[in-house]
Design an enzyme around this catalytic site. Structure first.
Site, PDB file in Angstrom:
ATOM      1  CG  HIS A   1      11.308  10.268   0.770  1.00 16.06           C
ATOM      2  ND1 HIS A   1      10.545  11.401   0.978  1.00 16.06           N
ATOM      3  CD2 HIS A   1      10.482   9.203   0.956  1.00 16.06           C
ATOM      4  CE1 HIS A   1       9.306  11.029   1.252  1.00 16.06           C
ATOM      5  NE2 HIS A   1       9.243   9.712   1.254  1.00 16.06           N
TER       6      HIS A   1
ATOM      7  CG  ASN B   1       6.542  10.323   3.763  1.00 15.90           C
ATOM      8  OD1 ASN B   1       6.815  11.253   3.017  1.00 15.90           O
ATOM      9  ND2 ASN B   1       6.381   9.080   3.336  1.00 15.90           N
TER      10      ASN B   1
ATOM     11  CB  CYS C   1       8.081   9.571  -1.631  1.00 17.31           C
ATOM     12  SG  CYS C   1       6.672   9.520  -0.510  1.00 17.31           S
TER      13      CYS C   1
HETATM   14  N1  ACO Z   1       0.743   1.776  16.322  1.00 14.46           N
HETATM   15  C1  ACO Z   1       0.809   0.555  16.889  1.00 14.46           C
HETATM   16  N2  ACO Z   1       0.850  -0.581  16.197  1.00 14.46           N
HETATM   17  C2  ACO Z   1       0.829  -0.487  14.853  1.00 14.46           C
HETATM   18  C3  ACO Z   1       0.753   0.740  14.184  1.00 14.46           C
HETATM   19  C4  ACO Z   1       0.710   1.917  14.966  1.00 14.46           C
HETATM   20  N3  ACO Z   1       0.638   3.154  14.443  1.00 14.46           N
HETATM   21  N4  ACO Z   1       0.757   0.516  12.855  1.00 14.46           N
HETATM   22  C5  ACO Z   1       0.829  -0.822  12.686  1.00 14.46           C
HETATM   23  N5  ACO Z   1       0.878  -1.424  13.892  1.00 14.46           N
HETATM   24  C6  ACO Z   1       0.959  -2.842  14.189  1.00 14.46           C
HETATM   25  C7  ACO Z   1       0.426  -3.703  13.059  1.00 14.46           C
HETATM   26  O1  ACO Z   1      -0.962  -3.860  13.157  1.00 14.46           O
HETATM   27  C8  ACO Z   1       1.151  -5.008  13.307  1.00 14.46           C
HETATM   28  O2  ACO Z   1       0.502  -5.700  14.346  1.00 14.46           O
HETATM   29  P1  ACO Z   1       0.407  -7.309  14.306  1.00 14.46           P
HETATM   30  O3  ACO Z   1       1.829  -7.780  14.335  1.00 14.46           O
HETATM   31  O4  ACO Z   1      -0.368  -7.605  15.509  1.00 14.46           O
HETATM   32  O5  ACO Z   1      -0.279  -7.624  13.000  1.00 14.46           O
HETATM   33  C9  ACO Z   1       2.525  -4.554  13.861  1.00 14.46           C
HETATM   34  O6  ACO Z   1       2.329  -3.207  14.322  1.00 14.46           O
HETATM   35  C10 ACO Z   1       3.619  -4.551  12.823  1.00 14.46           C
HETATM   36  O7  ACO Z   1       3.139  -3.900  11.644  1.00 14.46           O
HETATM   37  P2  ACO Z   1       4.026  -3.757  10.369  1.00 14.46           P
HETATM   38  O8  ACO Z   1       3.229  -3.143   9.268  1.00 14.46           O
HETATM   39  O9  ACO Z   1       4.726  -5.043  10.118  1.00 14.46           O
HETATM   40  O10 ACO Z   1       5.100  -2.690  10.896  1.00 14.46           O
HETATM   41  P3  ACO Z   1       6.426  -2.230  10.205  1.00 14.46           P
HETATM   42  O11 ACO Z   1       7.556  -2.456  11.109  1.00 14.46           O
HETATM   43  O12 ACO Z   1       6.526  -2.733   8.787  1.00 14.46           O
HETATM   44  O13 ACO Z   1       6.215  -0.641  10.144  1.00 14.46           O
HETATM   45  C11 ACO Z   1       5.707   1.025   8.489  1.00 14.46           C
HETATM   46  C12 ACO Z   1       5.154  -0.100   9.370  1.00 14.46           C
HETATM   47  C13 ACO Z   1       6.236   2.110   9.408  1.00 14.46           C
HETATM   48  C14 ACO Z   1       4.584   1.573   7.640  1.00 14.46           C
HETATM   49  C15 ACO Z   1       6.866   0.487   7.600  1.00 14.46           C
HETATM   50  O14 ACO Z   1       6.438  -0.705   6.980  1.00 14.46           O
HETATM   51  C16 ACO Z   1       7.320   1.443   6.545  1.00 14.46           C
HETATM   52  O15 ACO Z   1       7.943   2.450   6.843  1.00 14.46           O
HETATM   53  N6  ACO Z   1       7.100   1.154   5.244  1.00 14.46           N
HETATM   54  C17 ACO Z   1       7.654   1.918   4.136  1.00 14.46           C
HETATM   55  C18 ACO Z   1       7.002   3.268   3.987  1.00 14.46           C
HETATM   56  C19 ACO Z   1       7.540   3.966   2.754  1.00 14.46           C
HETATM   57  O16 ACO Z   1       8.740   4.059   2.547  1.00 14.46           O
HETATM   58  N7  ACO Z   1       6.659   4.440   1.887  1.00 14.46           N
HETATM   59  C20 ACO Z   1       7.090   5.009   0.616  1.00 14.46           C
HETATM   60  C21 ACO Z   1       6.912   6.461   0.587  1.00 14.46           C
HETATM   61  S1  ACO Z   1       5.239   6.970   0.865  1.00 14.46           S
HETATM   62  C22 ACO Z   1       4.638   7.598  -0.654  1.00 14.46           C
HETATM   63  O17 ACO Z   1       5.223   7.393  -1.696  1.00 14.46           O
HETATM   64  C23 ACO Z   1       3.346   8.360  -0.615  1.00 14.46           C
END
Ligand code: ACO
Length: 329
Positions: A256, A286, A116
């Site tokens: 980003h 994204n 990214c």
């Molecule tokens: N719908 C419903 N529930 C979901 C979903 C979904 N789509 N996805 C995950 N959950 C659930 C999980 O299973 C978890 O349930 P549990 O508590 O029962 O275990 C709960 O939601 C919380 O999950 P988390 O992973 O803790 O959610 P978080 O708030 O961290 O959000 C996310 C996830 C959006 C992926 C976030 O962590 C994020 O944005 N991370 C950074 C992404 C990023 O910047 N990537 C870099 C660039 S990408 C690249 O370089 C290719």
């Protein structure tokens, strides 16, 4: 001696027509519009449908539009860099293929793999060739068909990504505009949290890797989130501090678009208000290499010559970085 800088002199985006919205995702995996919106800020994303179409096809559309709107002939282009994690093939470089599809011959063309942050890495690389006078016109592309490496049975990742391409024209200038400063960094120990397990030399593709779904994005969301929030904000704040830029000096932050919460944290750290932040994650998700050029393209008419713009990104690697530029037109 007059200093030559690299200035953005044109920008063009392209997205495929098909829109995958949160409602449709609700029918595919156990998720909800409410969860996706509150946790990420995403409402819909564009998906490239159709056989035989890859990243280069989206990018070629963006490049053709860019050449046309800037009255540039393909033979004037000396360099093409394509930032992508979804190349058409492992080799040749997608930049070679895009050049062929757009009539660009004999250019120094190659791909940049910095996930990214790839667009920023590519922009800084191209700017050095412009600044030294070895290239007169460079095209920097950020393009990704993320749908080709996304597991649409995994709610953890399939809600996040979209497909898009953007192309930027860079040219030399002796005016006080263009790319003024940059900070690019990486930490390869972050690879364990965000990667694609198979398909490379470490684990060549096999029936087993396909069955294990190892050709899709693997991401541990929370550690990536923590790192992204800190690093993107740190680097944006650092580039402001070392150039004596105050929040009121900044016309736009162009972050980003991975998660609205990461964008908000970066803006808060820089002290800039929401009206100074380019945000379109709700409509595209994204798109990896595509996010920053898509923002600049959509805000192009609002930008004025001399505006201070801060670009900031974080991605797989881990890689991150920030660019301070003065808008050139
Ligand atoms: N719908 C419903 N529930 C979901 C979903 C979904 N789509 N996805 C995950 N959950 C659930 C999980 O299973 C978890 O349930 P549990 O508590 O029962 O275990 C709960 O939601 C919380 O999950 P988390 O992973 O803790 O959610 P978080 O708030 O961290 O959000 C996310 C996830 C959006 C992926 C976030 O962590 C994020 O944005 N991370 C950074 C992404 C990023 O910047 N990537 C870099 C660039 S990408 C690249 O370089 C290719």
């Amino acid at each position: 001696m007059t200093r030559i800088r690299a200035a953005i002199t044109g920008i063009q985006g392209w997205v495929p027509p098909y829109i995958l919205n949160n409602k449709e995702l609700e029918s595919m995996v156990d998720t909800s519009d409410e969860w996706i919106t509150t946790r990420t800020g995403i409402k819909e994303r564009h998906i490239q449908k159709g056989k035989g179409l890859g990243t280069s096809d989206m990018a070629a559309e963006a490049v053709k539009g860019l050449l046309e709107k800037t009255n540039t002939r393909p033979e004037e282009i000396g360099m093409v860099i394509c930032a992508t994690v979804t190349p058409d093939m492992i080799f040749p470089a997608t930049a070679n293929i895009i050049s062929d599809k757009t009539g660009i011959r004999n250019a120094f063309s190659f791909d940049m793999n910095a996930a990214c942050s790839g667009l920023l890495y590519a922009l800084v690389t191209a700017s050095k060739f412009i600044e030294t006078g070895s290239v007169k016109k460079a095209i920097v592309i950020g393009a990704d068909k993320m749908s080709s490496i996304t597991d649409y049975t995994s709610r953890d990742t399939c809600v996040l990504f979209g497909d898009a391409a953007g192309a930027i024209l860079l040219e030399p200038t002796t005016e006080e505009v263009g790319i003024m400063d940059s900070i690019m960094q990486s930490d390869g120990s972050g690879r364990f949290y965000l990667h694609m397990k198979a398909g490379g030399s470490l684990k060549p593709p096999s029936h087993e890797t396909i069955d294990a779904k190892e050709h899709f994005v693997y991401q541990e969301g929370q550690p990536v989130f923590k790192f992204a929030v800190t690093k993107m904000a740190d680097v944006a704040a650092e580039i402001m501090a070392r150039n004596n830029l105050k929040s009121e000096d900044i016309s736009y932050l162009v972050p980003h678009q991975a998660n609205l919460r990461i964008i908000d944290a970066t803006a808060r750290r820089m002290g800039v208000g929401t009206e100074q932040v380019m945000i379109n994650i709700e409509r595209y998700g994204n798109t990896t290499g595509g996010t920053i050029p898509l923002c600049l393209w959509e805000w192009e008419n609002k930008l004025k010559k001399g505006d201070n713009v801060i670009l900031a990104a974080f991605g797989g690697g881990f890689t991150w970085g920030s660019i301070w530029l003065k808008w050139a037109y």
